[in-house]
Design an enzyme around this catalytic site. Structure first.
Site, PDB file in Angstrom:
ATOM      1  N   ASN A 136      -0.525  16.351   4.213  1.00  0.00           N
ATOM      2  CA  ASN A 136      -0.747  15.129   3.426  1.00  0.00           C
ATOM      3  C   ASN A 136      -2.005  14.371   3.857  1.00  0.00           C
ATOM      4  O   ASN A 136      -2.232  14.176   5.047  1.00  0.00           O
ATOM      5  CB  ASN A 136       0.463  14.203   3.564  1.00  0.00           C
ATOM      6  CG  ASN A 136       1.713  14.825   2.978  1.00  0.00           C
ATOM      7  OD1 ASN A 136       1.654  15.571   2.000  1.00  0.00           O
ATOM      8  ND2 ASN A 136       2.851  14.545   3.586  1.00  0.00           N
ATOM      9  N   SER A 169      -2.854 -22.239  13.828  1.00  0.00           N
ATOM     10  CA  SER A 169      -3.643 -21.104  13.328  1.00  0.00           C
ATOM     11  C   SER A 169      -4.225 -20.336  14.504  1.00  0.00           C
ATOM     12  O   SER A 169      -5.071 -19.478  14.332  1.00  0.00           O
ATOM     13  CB  SER A 169      -4.776 -21.602  12.415  1.00  0.00           C
ATOM     14  OG  SER A 169      -5.599 -22.507  13.117  1.00  0.00           O
ATOM     15  N   ASN A 191     -13.894 -30.383  11.602  1.00  0.00           N
ATOM     16  CA  ASN A 191     -14.297 -29.909  10.270  1.00  0.00           C
ATOM     17  C   ASN A 191     -15.649 -29.198  10.294  1.00  0.00           C
ATOM     18  O   ASN A 191     -15.806 -28.131   9.690  1.00  0.00           O
ATOM     19  CB  ASN A 191     -14.352 -31.079   9.276  1.00  0.00           C
ATOM     20  CG  ASN A 191     -12.983 -31.669   9.020  1.00  0.00           C
ATOM     21  OD1 ASN A 191     -11.988 -31.149   9.524  1.00  0.00           O
ATOM     22  ND2 ASN A 191     -12.915 -32.750   8.248  1.00  0.00           N
ATOM     23  N   GLU A 241      -4.925   7.972   1.594  1.00  0.00           N
ATOM     24  CA  GLU A 241      -3.957   7.128   0.880  1.00  0.00           C
ATOM     25  C   GLU A 241      -3.900   5.735   1.495  1.00  0.00           C
ATOM     26  O   GLU A 241      -3.794   4.727   0.793  1.00  0.00           O
ATOM     27  CB  GLU A 241      -2.570   7.760   0.930  1.00  0.00           C
ATOM     28  CG  GLU A 241      -2.504   9.119   0.241  1.00  0.00           C
ATOM     29  CD  GLU A 241      -1.235   9.868   0.636  1.00  0.00           C
ATOM     30  OE1 GLU A 241      -0.182   9.549   0.082  1.00  0.00           O
ATOM     31  OE2 GLU A 241      -1.309  10.757   1.503  1.00  0.00           O
ATOM     32  N   SER A 286       5.235  16.814   6.727  1.00  0.00           N
ATOM     33  CA  SER A 286       6.427  16.142   6.230  1.00  0.00           C
ATOM     34  C   SER A 286       7.577  16.486   7.154  1.00  0.00           C
ATOM     35  O   SER A 286       7.639  17.591   7.687  1.00  0.00           O
ATOM     36  CB  SER A 286       6.722  16.630   4.809  1.00  0.00           C
ATOM     37  OG  SER A 286       8.094  16.482   4.533  1.00  0.00           O
ATOM     38  N   HIS A 311     -12.955  11.471 -17.848  1.00  0.00           N
ATOM     39  CA  HIS A 311     -11.538  11.393 -18.251  1.00  0.00           C
ATOM     40  C   HIS A 311     -10.655  12.281 -17.371  1.00  0.00           C
ATOM     41  O   HIS A 311      -9.607  12.732 -17.804  1.00  0.00           O
ATOM     42  CB  HIS A 311     -11.344  11.792 -19.717  1.00  0.00           C
ATOM     43  CG  HIS A 311     -12.321  11.147 -20.651  1.00  0.00           C
ATOM     44  ND1 HIS A 311     -12.044   9.972 -21.319  1.00  0.00           N
ATOM     45  CD2 HIS A 311     -13.586  11.490 -21.001  1.00  0.00           C
ATOM     46  CE1 HIS A 311     -13.082   9.629 -22.055  1.00  0.00           C
ATOM     47  NE2 HIS A 311     -14.049  10.533 -21.872  1.00  0.00           N
ATOM     48  N   LYS A 362       3.802  20.966   3.804  1.00  0.00           N
ATOM     49  CA  LYS A 362       2.954  19.833   3.434  1.00  0.00           C
ATOM     50  C   LYS A 362       1.789  19.583   4.377  1.00  0.00           C
ATOM     51  O   LYS A 362       1.890  19.724   5.584  1.00  0.00           O
ATOM     52  CB  LYS A 362       3.802  18.555   3.399  1.00  0.00           C
ATOM     53  CG  LYS A 362       4.833  18.564   2.305  1.00  0.00           C
ATOM     54  CD  LYS A 362       4.220  18.316   0.974  1.00  0.00           C
ATOM     55  CE  LYS A 362       4.427  16.883   0.574  1.00  0.00           C
ATOM     56  NZ  LYS A 362       3.860  16.624  -0.728  1.00  0.00           N
TER      57      LYS A 362
HETATM   58  N1  ARG Z   1      -7.723 -25.848  12.208  1.00  0.00           N
HETATM   59  C1  ARG Z   1      -8.463 -26.505  11.208  1.00  0.00           C
HETATM   60  C2  ARG Z   1      -8.944 -25.494  10.171  1.00  0.00           C
HETATM   61  O1  ARG Z   1      -8.978 -24.402  10.496  1.00  0.00           O
HETATM   62  C3  ARG Z   1      -9.660 -27.166  11.809  1.00  0.00           C
HETATM   63  C4  ARG Z   1     -10.089 -28.369  11.064  1.00  0.00           C
HETATM   64  C5  ARG Z   1      -9.059 -29.421  11.215  1.00  0.00           C
HETATM   65  N2  ARG Z   1      -9.438 -30.593  10.550  1.00  0.00           N
HETATM   66  C6  ARG Z   1      -8.581 -31.549  10.243  1.00  0.00           C
HETATM   67  N3  ARG Z   1      -9.070 -32.561   9.598  1.00  0.00           N
HETATM   68  N4  ARG Z   1      -7.294 -31.479  10.508  1.00  0.00           N
HETATM   69  O2  ARG Z   1      -9.274 -25.805   9.074  1.00  0.00           O
END
Ligand code: ARG
Length: 474
Positions: A285, A23, A110, A290, A277, A156, A283
């Site tokens: 736009n 991530s 966590n 949008e 356009s 409306h 045009k």
């Molecule tokens: N990358 C994890 C998340 O964003 C961090 C927590 C990971 N915890 C674990 N027990 N694998 O949630």
């Protein structure tokens, strides 16, 4: 490279798991929050005697170095290192050696990610409030500037009654004020510290969460470690506030798209905010409007996706929770969106001629005429409604309007409509707005009063803003 969580596992991790599990490309936007959390965690570990002052100094130096590396684009992201926490811990070890390994004492990823997201949401909600605040100020300026412009209102999407253009603009002011209030609530709810709860059960150290709370500028603590690491309420609040804000902006965009068509021609955006356009030379736009309307769909679905993510998820931490990241990080685009809206609101022009024509064509003062028959001629409202209905029917059939229908015809429909002074005063567009004297109505006096109240509201919000969070490493 071995994952930090290797523990009991042996052998290589499958590539597919690394690809699904990383991530860091999103987490990198949390680097400041993560570094700050680590610094304050280290300070707390020092206070309770787990780190020596020298060890703390080394970690402090390491974290500051990492911050510089990230900000100077010298910090490589590696999917084997998964997330921001392991990236930082890993690099810290390279910079300061084995003492880096002590930083994770009494902490889990966590509670670490929970802390990062709380800080992120507090900080960004604050910045979003400031941007909305600036937009509100611009709305007030434009509302004052255009106080005397009479504009059609719609129900409306059919033309309804004349209103002051300022009154129309101010309706968005109040929506945005409620948006600010929602973000303030979001900040208040995110003002609880989850750090120090470990993986789920608390930690085997007498840590000092009050000290962490003070240093990380939180108002309260999560009182339950399970709740602390598994709650994503703060993210829901944030995404909800964003969704409602975007719905408001999207409605404004839709209005402006309609009002800037050739068919309406009420307002015009500057060339620099529009596109042409490649095929049709005529045009102009309103892409900016949008695009913002279009992006709203994604923000609403971001809220939905996190709600669905949480529904039925067993307590406490599950890796699914990492999927909260994309919706949250995508909110950073809001700054550009808000800048766009600000520019639109400060630069659009109004074309008064077109507006007047439609106000007449649209029979916008028909109700006022009926009301005058009631008030001045003592006719019951139902009867008055009927008389004016007939008048309009005649006009529509003969391509006329209330201003062009000949006097004799009026008289034929009802003798009370003959007298010019009564009739012309009753259908006058200017008079129509001035008759809307109820609180919150569109008469000049009421709109001026509204502007004063609006300004006070803004001032009060500004005076009571929560403390800005400071993520500097110091
Ligand atoms: N990358 C994890 C998340 O964003 C961090 C927590 C990971 N915890 C674990 N027990 N694998 O949630």
């Amino acid at each position: 490279m071995e994952p930090l969580w290797k523990g009991r596992m042996s052998g290589q991790v499958e590539e597919v798991l690394l690809n699904l599990g990383e991530s860091i490309h999103l987490d990198i936007f949390l680097y400041k929050e993560d570094l700050k959390g680590s610094l304050e965690h280290a300070r707390m570990l020092t206070k309770i005697g787990i780190l020596t002052k020298e060890e703390f100094d080394k970690i402090f130096y390491g974290l500051k170095t990492i911050q510089k590396e990230i900000e100077q684009n010298r910090f490589p992201l590696k999917k084997e290192l998964e997330d921001i926490h392991t990236h930082i811990e890993n690099r810290l070890k390279e910079i300061v050696g084995d003492v880096a390994g002590k930083l994770h004492t009494a902490r889990s990823r966590n509670d670490q990610i929970a802390l990062d997201t709380h800080l992120f949401i507090k900080g960004n909600s604050y910045q979003i409030i400031i941007k909305i605040f600036e937009i509100c100020k611009t709305i007030l300026v434009r509302a004052e500037e255009n106080l005397d412009i009479i504009f059609p209102s719609y129900t409306h999407l059919q033309i309804a009654q004349p209103i002051r253009f300022s009154h129309y603009l101010l309706s968005y002011f109040w929506m945005l004020i409620r948006d600010i209030e929602r973000f303030l609530f979001t900040i208040k709810e995110a003002d609880r510290l989850p750090l120090g709860c470990g993986a789920v059960a608390g930690v085997n150290y007498l840590n000092d969460r009050e000290y962490l709370k003070e240093n990380l500028q939180f108002k309260e603590l999560y009182e339950n470690s399970i709740d602390a690491i598994s709650s994503r309420d703060h993210i829901l609040n944030y995404l909800y506030s964003i969704s409602v804000l975007m719905i408001h902006l999207s409605r404004l965009c839709e209005d402006f798209i309609i009002y800037s068509t050739v068919e309406f021609g009420f307002i015009e955006l500057p060339d620099a905010l529009t596109t042409g356009s490649s095929l049709m030379p005529q045009k102009k736009n309103p892409d900016i409007l949008e695009l913002i309307r279009g992006k709203t769909a994604r923000y609403i679905s971001n809220l939905n996706s996190v709600m669905i993510l949480l529904k039925g998820l067993p307590l406490s931490y599950n890796r699914d929770l990492q999927e909260d990241r994309k919706p949250m990080i995508e909110s950073l685009e809001l700054y550009t969106i808000l800048d766009g809206i600000h520019l639109v609101l400060s630069s659009f022009k109004i074309h008064q001629n077109n507006i007047e024509e439609f106000l007449k064509k649209g029979f916008t003062t028909a109700t006022d005429l009926a009301d005058s028959l009631v008030k001045e001629k003592n006719i019951p409202f139902r009867v008055a409604h009927h008389i004016v209905g007939e008048l309009i029917q005649y006009c529509v059939k003969n391509q006329m309007n209330l201003f062009t229908i000949p006097k004799e015809k009026r008289k034929e429909i009802h003798p009370l409509l003959e007298e010019d002074e009564f009739y012309l005063n009753s259908i006058s567009i200017q008079n129509s707005t001035e008759k809307k004297i109820s609180r919150g109505g569109t008469s000049k006096k009421r709109v001026m009063e509204q502007i004063i109240y609006a300004r006070q509201t803004l001032e009060n919000i500004f005076k009571n803003l929560p403390e800005k969070i400071n993520l500097d490493l110091e």
